[in-house]
Write a protein that holds these residues in place. Sequence first.
Motif, short mmCIF file in Angstrom:
data_model
loop_
_atom_site.label_atom_id
_atom_site.label_comp_id
_atom_site.label_asym_id
_atom_site.label_seq_id
_atom_site.Cartn_x
_atom_site.Cartn_y
_atom_site.Cartn_z
N LYS A 1 103.22 83.86 108.49
CA LYS A 1 102.76 82.50 108.72
C LYS A 1 101.63 82.16 107.74
O LYS A 1 100.75 82.98 107.51
N PRO A 2 101.61 80.95 107.20
CA PRO A 2 100.56 80.57 106.25
C PRO A 2 99.15 80.65 106.85
O PRO A 2 98.22 81.05 106.16
N ASP A 3 98.99 80.30 108.13
CA ASP A 3 97.66 80.34 108.74
C ASP A 3 97.09 81.75 108.73
O ASP A 3 95.90 81.95 108.50
N ARG A 4 97.92 82.73 108.97
CA ARG A 4 97.47 84.12 108.98
C ARG A 4 97.05 84.57 107.58
O ARG A 4 96.05 85.25 107.40
N MET A 5 97.83 84.17 106.58
CA MET A 5 97.50 84.55 105.19
C MET A 5 96.23 83.85 104.72
O MET A 5 95.41 84.44 104.02
N LYS A 6 96.06 82.59 105.10
CA LYS A 6 94.84 81.86 104.74
C LYS A 6 93.62 82.50 105.40
O LYS A 6 92.56 82.62 104.79
N PHE A 7 93.79 82.92 106.65
CA PHE A 7 92.70 83.61 107.35
C PHE A 7 92.33 84.90 106.62
O PHE A 7 91.16 85.19 106.42
N LYS B 1 93.33 87.17 122.89
CA LYS B 1 94.45 87.83 123.55
C LYS B 1 95.40 88.46 122.54
O LYS B 1 96.01 89.48 122.80
N LYS B 2 95.52 87.86 121.36
CA LYS B 2 96.51 88.31 120.38
C LYS B 2 95.93 89.04 119.18
O LYS B 2 96.66 89.74 118.48
N ASN B 3 94.66 88.88 118.87
CA ASN B 3 94.08 89.44 117.66
C ASN B 3 92.72 90.06 117.94
O ASN B 3 92.04 89.64 118.87
N ILE B 4 92.35 91.01 117.09
CA ILE B 4 91.05 91.64 117.25
C ILE B 4 90.51 92.01 115.86
O ILE B 4 91.26 92.47 115.00
N LEU B 5 89.24 91.76 115.65
CA LEU B 5 88.59 92.03 114.37
C LEU B 5 87.30 92.79 114.63
O LEU B 5 86.44 92.34 115.39
N LEU B 6 87.16 93.95 114.01
CA LEU B 6 85.97 94.79 114.15
C LEU B 6 85.35 94.96 112.78
O LEU B 6 86.02 95.41 111.84
N ILE B 7 84.07 94.62 112.65
CA ILE B 7 83.36 94.73 111.38
C ILE B 7 82.10 95.56 111.61
O ILE B 7 81.11 95.06 112.15
N PRO B 8 82.11 96.82 111.21
CA PRO B 8 80.89 97.63 111.32
C PRO B 8 79.86 97.17 110.28
O PRO B 8 80.20 96.91 109.13
N VAL C 1 84.78 101.11 108.18
CA VAL C 1 85.72 100.17 107.57
C VAL C 1 86.01 99.04 108.56
O VAL C 1 86.19 99.27 109.75
N SER C 2 86.08 97.81 108.06
CA SER C 2 86.46 96.68 108.89
C SER C 2 87.95 96.77 109.22
O SER C 2 88.75 97.12 108.35
N VAL C 3 88.31 96.44 110.46
CA VAL C 3 89.70 96.55 110.91
C VAL C 3 90.12 95.23 111.55
O VAL C 3 89.44 94.73 112.44
N MET C 4 91.26 94.70 111.09
CA MET C 4 91.85 93.50 111.66
C MET C 4 93.22 93.87 112.19
O MET C 4 94.03 94.44 111.46
N ALA C 5 93.47 93.56 113.46
CA ALA C 5 94.77 93.87 114.07
C ALA C 5 95.37 92.59 114.63
O ALA C 5 94.75 91.91 115.43
N PHE C 6 96.58 92.27 114.17
CA PHE C 6 97.34 91.15 114.70
C PHE C 6 98.29 91.70 115.77
O PHE C 6 99.05 92.62 115.50
#
Length: 186
Positions: free
Chosen positions: A58-64, A163-170, A135-140
């Motif tokens: 999806k374009p929104d995910r790539m733009k993010f 509910k659907k995504n999680i982002l962790l930035i140490p 390391v920063s981790v993004m999970a869709f």
Amino acid sequence: MSPFPSFWNHYLCWRHSKGYGVHSPFAFRMVNDVISPGPYGYYGYKEIDRLCSKGSFKPDRMKFLLRLLLFLKSGRLLVFRNLNEELRMVAKLASVKALQIKTSLFTDFKTEDLLVFPGEETDLDLARSAVDSGVSVMAFHPCEELRQLMSKPIPNGLLLYSKKNILLIPRRDMAYTSYPITFNLS
């Protein structure tokens, strides 16, 4: 059961997604520049729209991801098992190197890396190793085990979750903070 707690959770997610109640300066900039960037587009949006119209992402995910890579000043985009044309293009637009990781044996993490789990398929050992390495981790759409792993407080850093995504930035320069967020990703 009262609908009030559910309404309250949605309200908090909406508030945090707009920057309200986000007290950390880094987290506030992250919300304003990456999560809800405003009406102005980035230079790569047209290219992303063109490529994603015929792809699976999806374009929104790539733009993010483009905004996130630029905001974090990432050196590499590490993708678990699914490095496709769209993700390569986003890495190129952000001037970062894209690598596909196939196993949990990968240990060459750098603190400026961003590890992305693009789907439900995950490797908990790889995620644990990445988090321990800073390391920063993004999970869709993460599986429940990955969500629990990433939700455990780390000494310093930022956790944004929905509910659907999680982002962790140490981050060494900030205390641990977490916020429920509405990511608005398709």
